[in-house]
Design an enzyme around this catalytic site. Structure first.
Site, PDB file in Angstrom:
ATOM      1  N   GLN A 197       0.764  -1.058  -0.043  1.00  0.00           N
ATOM      2  CA  GLN A 197       0.038  -0.036   0.017  1.00  0.00           C
ATOM      3  C   GLN A 197       0.807   1.077   0.083  1.00  0.00           C
ATOM      4  O   GLN A 197       1.710   1.366   0.768  1.00  0.00           O
ATOM      5  CB  GLN A 197      -0.915   0.172   1.290  1.00  0.00           C
ATOM      6  CG  GLN A 197      -1.930  -1.180   1.454  1.00  0.00           C
ATOM      7  CD  GLN A 197      -3.168  -1.050   0.316  1.00  0.00           C
ATOM      8  OE1 GLN A 197      -3.218   0.142  -0.154  1.00  0.00           O
ATOM      9  NE2 GLN A 197      -3.741  -2.106   0.212  1.00  0.00           N
ATOM     10  N   TYR A 226      -6.128 -12.163  -2.629  1.00  0.00           N
ATOM     11  CA  TYR A 226      -5.266 -11.090  -3.104  1.00  0.00           C
ATOM     12  C   TYR A 226      -4.376 -10.442  -2.099  1.00  0.00           C
ATOM     13  O   TYR A 226      -4.494  -9.133  -1.886  1.00  0.00           O
ATOM     14  CB  TYR A 226      -6.182 -10.193  -3.835  1.00  0.00           C
ATOM     15  CG  TYR A 226      -7.165 -10.699  -4.644  1.00  0.00           C
ATOM     16  CD1 TYR A 226      -7.016 -10.720  -5.890  1.00  0.00           C
ATOM     17  CD2 TYR A 226      -8.376 -10.951  -4.227  1.00  0.00           C
ATOM     18  CE1 TYR A 226      -7.835 -11.462  -7.041  1.00  0.00           C
ATOM     19  CE2 TYR A 226      -9.487 -11.505  -5.299  1.00  0.00           C
ATOM     20  CZ  TYR A 226      -9.117 -11.546  -6.558  1.00  0.00           C
ATOM     21  OH  TYR A 226     -10.018 -12.054  -7.456  1.00  0.00           O
ATOM     22  N   CYS A 322      -9.932  -0.527  -4.251  1.00  0.00           N
ATOM     23  CA  CYS A 322      -9.631   0.643  -4.739  1.00  0.00           C
ATOM     24  C   CYS A 322     -10.158   1.196  -5.967  1.00  0.00           C
ATOM     25  O   CYS A 322      -9.984   2.239  -6.445  1.00  0.00           O
ATOM     26  CB  CYS A 322      -7.915   0.792  -5.089  1.00  0.00           C
ATOM     27  SG  CYS A 322      -7.361  -0.333  -6.444  1.00  0.00           S
TER      28      CYS A 322
END
Ligand code: SAH
Length: 365
Positions: A197, A226, A322
């Site tokens: 991130q 994921y 996202c």
């Protein structure tokens, strides 16, 4: 979005999430960033030699390969920006030619810098078209002299005609080839090619919220799909019976396994593979899971993944995304198959850009 006051940016993002997901439930107020500047811990620069010999470094204009010069950026880590400017200033004296996409000639294509927010460790990746170049070792020495904060330098070899920044081959020129960072009290090793991130401050808020919504009690079987370098699964491991992580990128899975050991976590396993196939195999084998965390890339998840998740029938799915557009598409499918949205929590991971991150909690009706 810097032309808008930060509060207005947040309002727009919240409204965007409401427009896409509001029909499934109430959208909680977006969690903004307290000091929304210089948050990007990963900075990438492209290089271009102008006809007059000057060299530019910066980002591609969207939809093109025109290099927009960037020396410093209000979103990016300051150390990372400074290192990129230094690399650019050294190219001429070291006679390192910049790669030219049209002719395929030259050496240096990109520079990528990653910095551990808490550790302060700095990784510099020199992406080159060739494995060696003139005065390679002296160049690295000179760079380290100017930036003693650099803890590792990697040569990434990308000889291909491609839009991907990183090529497959890698050589460590200095240091251990990875950096570390701390998130939610756990230490994580990060490789050049692993996803991590990009806003470490907001990531702790994001994961904290995801844990709160999952509301684990120490006994559950948890899937981290994921999983990247295993961050979500390892943060959840203290509160779960067992954690199973799956991730496509080999380097990221290696990092996840190393991170598991590094933090003394005994109840987590990480697997390399397509998350959809993995879930399908689990469903075929009749295995069970109580909570599924899923955090797919912008393109979203797959039908195979979602329908297998439905078969595994976890009580809760915590879907972190996202991209609320693909998330809305995927949630429609879960909704058709009996899952109900219990919470929608937007988090501003990317201040001053149009991007928004959203956690959606679903449970079986
Ligand atoms: N949960 C992690 C990573 C999220 S990014 C974190 O918070 O840091 C999404 C990840 O999905 C990336 O690491 C990417 O390599 C991986 N990925 C992309 N497609 C995949 C697929 N089909 N199966 C499994 N993993 C995939």
């Amino acid at each position: 979005m810097m032309h808008l006051p930060y509060a207005e940016q947040l309002r727009r993002k919240e409204n965007q999430v409401r427009a896409l997901l509001g029909r499934y439930g109430k959208v909680s107020p977006i969690l903004g960033m307290e000091n929304p500047y210089h948050y990007r811990n990963k900075v990438q620069a492209a290089f271009k030699r102008l006809p007059d010999g000057r060299i530019l470094s910066g980002v591609y204009q969207s939809g093109s390969h025109r290099v927009v010069p960037v020396d410093d950026c209000l979103l990016e880590d300051r150390t990372a920006d400074a290192i990129i400017v230094t690399v650019r200033s050294m190219l001429k004296s070291f006679k390192i030619p910049v790669f030219d996409e049209d002719t395929g000639r030259g050496v240096l294509r990109h520079v990528l810098v990653k910095r551990g927010f808490h550790s302060g460790e700095v990784m510099v990746v020199l992406v080159c078209a060739t494995p060696t170049f003139p005065s390679r070792n002296n160049f690295v020495k000179a760079l380290l002299d100017k930036h003693p904060e650099i803890t590792t330098v990697i040569l990434n070899i990308n000889p291909y005609q491609t839009n991907l920044v990183l090529g497959p081959g890698e050589r460590v020129l200095y240091g251990k080839g990875t950096i570390e960072d701390t998130l939610c009290g756990k230490v994580f090793r990060i490789s050049a090619k692993s996803f991590y991130q990009i806003n470490p401050v907001q990531t702790e808020i994001l994961y904290g919220k995801a844990m709160e919504l999952a509301d684990l009690h120490g006994t559950e079987t948890v899937i981290d799909a994921y999983c990247g370098i295993g961050t979500i699964g390892l943060v959840a491991s203290d509160r779960a019976g067992k954690v199973i992580g799956v991730e496509l990128n080999k380097d990221a899975v290696h990092d996840a396994i190393a991170n598991c050991k590094r933090n003394g976590v005994k109840n987590a396993r990480f697997y390399c593979g397509d998350a959809g196939e993995f879930m399908r195999d689990m469903a075929h084998a009749g295995e069970k899971a109580d909570v599924v965390f899923m955090d797919p890339p912008r393109a979203g998840s797959s039908r195979e993944f979602l329908l297998s998740a439905v078969k595994l029938a976890p009580k809760k799915i915590v879907y972190i995304s996202c991209n609320p557009e693909t998330q809305a598409r995927d949630i429609a499918l879960l909704h058709q198959n009996g899952y109900r949205v219990q919470a929608i929590q937007p988090v501003d991971m990317f201040p001053h850009t149009a991007h928004v991150e959203t956690i959606v909690l679903l449970s079986r009706a």
